[in-house]
Design an enzyme around this catalytic site. Structure first.
Site, PDB file in Angstrom:
ATOM      1  N   GLN A 270       0.890  -1.172   0.000  1.00  0.00           N
ATOM      2  CA  GLN A 270       0.000   0.000   0.000  1.00  0.00           C
ATOM      3  C   GLN A 270       0.922   1.215   0.000  1.00  0.00           C
ATOM      4  OE1 GLN A 270      -3.206   0.837  -0.395  1.00  0.00           O
ATOM      5  NE2 GLN A 270      -2.605   2.960  -0.081  1.00  0.00           N
TER       6      GLN A 270
ATOM      7  N   GLU B 251     -13.105   3.457  -7.320  1.00  0.00           N
ATOM      8  CA  GLU B 251     -11.705   3.197  -7.720  1.00  0.00           C
ATOM      9  C   GLU B 251     -11.545   3.288  -9.234  1.00  0.00           C
ATOM     10  OE1 GLU B 251      -9.954   3.520  -5.263  1.00  0.00           O
ATOM     11  OE2 GLU B 251     -11.295   2.899  -3.661  1.00  0.00           O
TER      12      GLU B 251
ATOM     13  N   TYR C 261     -13.567  14.352   0.983  1.00  0.00           N
ATOM     14  CA  TYR C 261     -14.294  13.501   0.022  1.00  0.00           C
ATOM     15  C   TYR C 261     -15.681  14.084  -0.281  1.00  0.00           C
ATOM     16  CZ  TYR C 261     -11.028   9.445   0.373  1.00  0.00           C
ATOM     17  OH  TYR C 261      -9.953   8.597   0.317  1.00  0.00           O
TER      18      TYR C 261
ATOM     19  N   GLY D 232     -10.509   0.160   1.966  1.00  0.00           N
ATOM     20  CA  GLY D 232     -11.602  -0.441   1.208  1.00  0.00           C
ATOM     21  C   GLY D 232     -11.114  -0.739  -0.198  1.00  0.00           C
ATOM     22  N   GLY D 233     -10.537   0.277  -0.796  1.00  0.00           N
ATOM     23  CA  GLY D 233     -10.024   0.122  -2.147  1.00  0.00           C
ATOM     24  C   GLY D 233      -8.866   1.055  -2.382  1.00  0.00           C
ATOM     25  N   MET D 234      -8.018   0.676  -3.332  1.00  0.00           N
ATOM     26  CA  MET D 234      -6.887   1.516  -3.712  1.00  0.00           C
ATOM     27  C   MET D 234      -6.762   1.452  -5.225  1.00  0.00           C
ATOM     28  SD  MET D 234      -4.451   3.529  -2.867  1.00  0.00           S
ATOM     29  CE  MET D 234      -3.563   4.343  -4.195  1.00  0.00           C
TER      30      MET D 234
ATOM     31  N   HIS E 124     -11.124   6.844 -10.351  1.00  0.00           N
ATOM     32  CA  HIS E 124      -9.768   7.374 -10.178  1.00  0.00           C
ATOM     33  C   HIS E 124      -8.933   7.236 -11.454  1.00  0.00           C
ATOM     34  CE1 HIS E 124      -9.278   8.780  -6.098  1.00  0.00           C
ATOM     35  NE2 HIS E 124      -9.719   7.663  -5.551  1.00  0.00           N
TER      36      HIS E 124
ATOM     37  N   GLN F  39       0.225   4.550  -1.214  1.00  0.00           N
ATOM     38  CA  GLN F  39      -0.314   5.872  -0.882  1.00  0.00           C
ATOM     39  C   GLN F  39      -0.325   6.037   0.637  1.00  0.00           C
ATOM     40  OE1 GLN F  39      -4.348   6.730  -2.179  1.00  0.00           O
ATOM     41  NE2 GLN F  39      -4.036   8.923  -2.073  1.00  0.00           N
TER      42      GLN F  39
HETATM   43  N1  BES Z   1      -7.070   6.433  -2.630  1.00  0.00           N
HETATM   44  C1  BES Z   1      -8.003   6.058  -1.632  1.00  0.00           C
HETATM   45  C2  BES Z   1      -7.368   5.296  -0.499  1.00  0.00           C
HETATM   46  C3  BES Z   1      -6.306   6.056   0.275  1.00  0.00           C
HETATM   47  C4  BES Z   1      -6.447   7.399   0.585  1.00  0.00           C
HETATM   48  C5  BES Z   1      -5.183   5.392   0.697  1.00  0.00           C
HETATM   49  C6  BES Z   1      -5.447   8.066   1.297  1.00  0.00           C
HETATM   50  C7  BES Z   1      -4.186   6.051   1.411  1.00  0.00           C
HETATM   51  C8  BES Z   1      -4.326   7.398   1.705  1.00  0.00           C
HETATM   52  C9  BES Z   1      -9.142   5.219  -2.211  1.00  0.00           C
HETATM   53  O1  BES Z   1      -9.532   5.609  -3.485  1.00  0.00           O
HETATM   54  C10 BES Z   1     -10.337   5.408  -1.327  1.00  0.00           C
HETATM   55  O2  BES Z   1     -10.819   6.494  -1.219  1.00  0.00           O
HETATM   56  N2  BES Z   1     -10.798   4.315  -0.708  1.00  0.00           N
HETATM   57  C11 BES Z   1     -11.941   4.301   0.174  1.00  0.00           C
HETATM   58  C12 BES Z   1     -13.155   3.782  -0.520  1.00  0.00           C
HETATM   59  C13 BES Z   1     -13.964   4.773  -1.247  1.00  0.00           C
HETATM   60  C14 BES Z   1     -15.216   4.110  -1.790  1.00  0.00           C
HETATM   61  C15 BES Z   1     -14.330   6.008  -0.461  1.00  0.00           C
HETATM   62  C16 BES Z   1     -11.668   3.335   1.307  1.00  0.00           C
HETATM   63  O3  BES Z   1     -10.657   2.652   1.277  1.00  0.00           O
HETATM   64  O4  BES Z   1     -12.493   3.249   2.216  1.00  0.00           O
HETATM   65 ZN    ZN Z   2     -10.515   7.436  -3.568  1.00  0.00          ZN
END
Ligand code: BES
Ligand code: ZN
Length: 619
Positions: free
Chosen positions: A152, A309, A396, A281-283, A312, A154
């Site tokens: 991971q 995702e 967000y 949740g997702g990357m 993105h 980010q």
């Molecule tokens: N890029 C993010 C995950 C992230 C943000 C990792 C900051 C590290 C630092 C990813 O796109 C994200 O926003 N994931 C969310 C899910 C989304 C549906 C809001 C999550 O993991 O909950």
């Molecule tokens: Zn995101």
């Protein structure tokens, strides 16, 4: 090879102060790199994955452009042992120094280069607790047959497994050779194989330029199922069919996103469902979204995460925040795109319902943080702070609302045309808030005198809290749920509320709207009506367990323990541990569960939960 070993801090500081030119203020407060002087534009990686030692060992060859004839290339590293640095195809030894370790940034690696240097080779071994890497024992995977490795990167963790210019302001292409134990698959944020390599040697090619935080690697027992001509899903062999069923709409999501925002420019779009310890949740790793298995609800109710995702691929991966201060350009835009994709596929009511859930969450967060908290701004100032602080903030949904405000002000047609043009104009570039605002003025605002002031754009972007001219999200379905909340609180039994046709979103809204703590007998009544303690839906279970902790509802105890031990998603762990820690008895319980859960968490998760629980030895 001449090598400067790391002397004591004092000597090192003196060394740096005497021989290093003082750096111009870096544009990215979270990187030691100076891409204005020497910039990396391609990476060749050659790594061996050692599950026993929990290390990656190998070489990163950085193709550089020395723009100013500078004498040094500055890289970001942390938690790794540098074994040697050489220059050029012939591998000429050179001098290098590691600077002082700084909180959450790691250390600068300064490499002496020449004006004509084109390649810098760094040989290194990662640390077993490198922040980006999680090493899982076989028993921590769904199938239990092979160990698993996942990364991971980010926001600032790529530097713990690849020495690089770890700033989203620099983009590079990459090629990689990854050696894994025979039988295991390796996948990256690159062109991926659809069958395993018998000898365990994988070659990857990534022709599109990406920033370092999108470098990604997963290794383990994996199977593949196609979802469409350009998309598919990877997962544990025992999970992959359920995942393929859950994500059946992926190809349709891609088509919808392309209708709105132009061609998908990354070739394939695949998703990998990881072991449950994945901290997010997702990357949005390019070509290969990393996803938690906690979205496999069995009824496709949590697939908005795939829309997010996938989105993105435009907002974030194509047009990228120049530093983490501009994080809202990635995430706020993506929440907006996600809502538009959901609307295309499932209609306005569905999308509004999702948006309203997020909006309610944001209101609570603003209340917790305080409306004057700088973390509630869109454009952030994170210098000196951990960039991970942003993940917990309001950018967000607030970013979403801001873009929706613009849409509603100029009309969908003009707004969509603008936004599509924005992705075309700035494809594969980085973006700052000011640059976006300039472009917005040129593309939309200048032709509409007075609009910028009327919308209070400066307050939206630079002010804290939520401006009161925010768009109103309308959901008749959730308004009906509000009425049921009232009825239940006034005494109507749950079984009489006529909730049979409720979707996950409606039930989630219901649970989140209930006050805390609820009396035990009323919790039992809800549990009987909705089967909450035994639900397989992670979002519902999470919302329910928060009530269970607050209300001391004992029948949910085993489920709470299973949930905290069985998955490592920070979004679920953080609030539950925080709530437990509110009482002394809860904190003791949390510590007992955590002692068993911690070995299964990603470094990112346990470092944060260590802090939540004030655990001695927290690092
Ligand atoms: N890029 C993010 C995950 C992230 C943000 C990792 C900051 C590290 C630092 C990813 O796109 C994200 O926003 N994931 C969310 C899910 C989304 C549906 C809001 C999550 O993991 O909950
Ligand atoms: Zn995101």
């Amino acid at each position: 090879m001449r090598r400067v070993t790391v002397p004591s801090c004092v000597v090192l500081l003196l060394t740096l102060a005497s021989c290093a030119p003082s750096p111009p203020a870096p544009a990215d407060p979270h990187s030691f790199a100076r891409p204005g002087e020497v910039v990396v534009d391609h990476l060749d990686l050659d790594l061996a994955v050692d599950f026993e030692r929990r290390t990656l060992t190998g070489k990163a060859s950085l193709h550089v452009i020395n723009r100013t004839g500078a004498k040094r290339l500055w890289l970001d590293v942390r938690e790794m042992e540098i074994r040697g640095v050489t220059l050029g195809r012939e591998g000429t030894p050179t001098t290098w120094e590691l600077g002082r370790e700084q909180p959450f940034l790691g250390r600068p690696l300064a490499v002496e280069v020449r004006p004509d240097t084109e390649i810098v080779h760094v040989e290194y071994t990662t640390h077993p607790e490198a922040a980006a890497l999680q090493w899982l024992e076989p028993r921590m995977t769904a199938g239990g047959r092979q160990p698993f490795l996942l990364t991971q990167s980010q926001s600032v963790f790529a530097r713990s497994w690849v020495p690089c210019q770890d700033t989203p302001g620099v983009r590079m292409t990459y090629d990689a050779t990854v050696r894994v134990p025979p039988g295991a698959w390796a996948l990256m944020s690159a062109e991926n194989p659809q069958r395993p390599a018998p000898d365990g040697v994988y070659s990857f090619h990534m022709p599109q330029r990406i920033p370092s935080y999108l470098l990604a690697l997963a290794v383990g027992d994996i199977a593949f199922r196609p979802l469409g001509p350009r998309s598919g899903v990877y997962a544990d062999p025992g999970v992959v069919d359920a995942a393929a069923w859950e994500f059946a709409d992926t190809a349709a999501m891609m088509a919808a996103a392309e209708r709105l925002y132009g061609p998908y420019r990354w070739g394939r779009y695949d998703v990998i469902v990881l072991p449950a310890s994945f901290p997010y949740g997702g990357m949005e790793n390019p070509r290969l979204t990393f996803a938690t298995p906690t979205i496999l609800a069995g009824d496709r109710s949590l697939i908005s995460l795939v829309a997010h995702e996938l989105a993105h691929s435009w907002s974030g991966n194509l047009v990228t925040n120049a530093s983490w201060n501009d994080f809202w350009l990635n995430e706020g835009f993506t929440v907006y795109l996600e809502a538009r994709i959901l609307e295309e596929l499932y209609g306005r009511d569905y999308a509004e319902m999702q948006s309203l859930l997020e909006f309610r969450g944001m209101l609570e967060e603003i209340e917790d943080l305080g409306a004057d908290n700088p973390l509630t701004r869109l454009a952030l100032d994170l210098a000196g702070r951990d960039p991970e602080d942003t993940f917990d903030t309001v950018v967000y949904p607030k970013g979403y609302l801001f873009l929706r405000l613009l849409e509603e002000a100029v009309g969908r047609e003009a707004w969509d045309a603008y936004l599509r043009g924005y992705f075309d104009r700035f494809a594969f570039q980085s973006m700052t808030t000011e640059r976006f605002l300039d472009d917005l003025r040129r593309g939309l605002l200048d032709a509409r005198p007075g609009l910028e002031r009327e919308l209070r754009i400066d307050e939206w972007v630079h002010g804290s809290g939520l401006p009161d001219n925010h768009p109103r999200i309308e959901s008749a379905a959730l308004a009906a749920v509000d009425a049921k909340v009232e009825a239940w609180l006034a005494g109507t039994p749950a079984a009489e509320l006529d909730t049979r046709a409720w979707t996950t979103a409606e039930l989630l809204h219901f649970l989140r709207s209930l006050p805390e703590p609820l009396p035990a007998e009323r919790m039992a009544e809800l549990d009987d009506a909705f089967g909450l303690t035994t639900t397989g839906n992670s979002e519902l279970l999470h919302a329910w367990l928060l009530h269970a902790v607050a209300g001391g509802y004992r029948p949910a105890d085993p489920a709470l323990e299973r949930f905290l031990i069985g998955q490592g998603r920070l979004k679920f762990l953080r609030p539950l541990y925080r709530k437990l820690a509110e009482t002394e008895a809860g904190r003791r319980r949390a510590l007992a569960i955590y002692a068993r859960a911690r070995p299964g968490y990603h470094p990112m998760s346990y470092r944060e939960i260590d802090e939540v629980l004030g655990r001695p030895g927290a690092r």
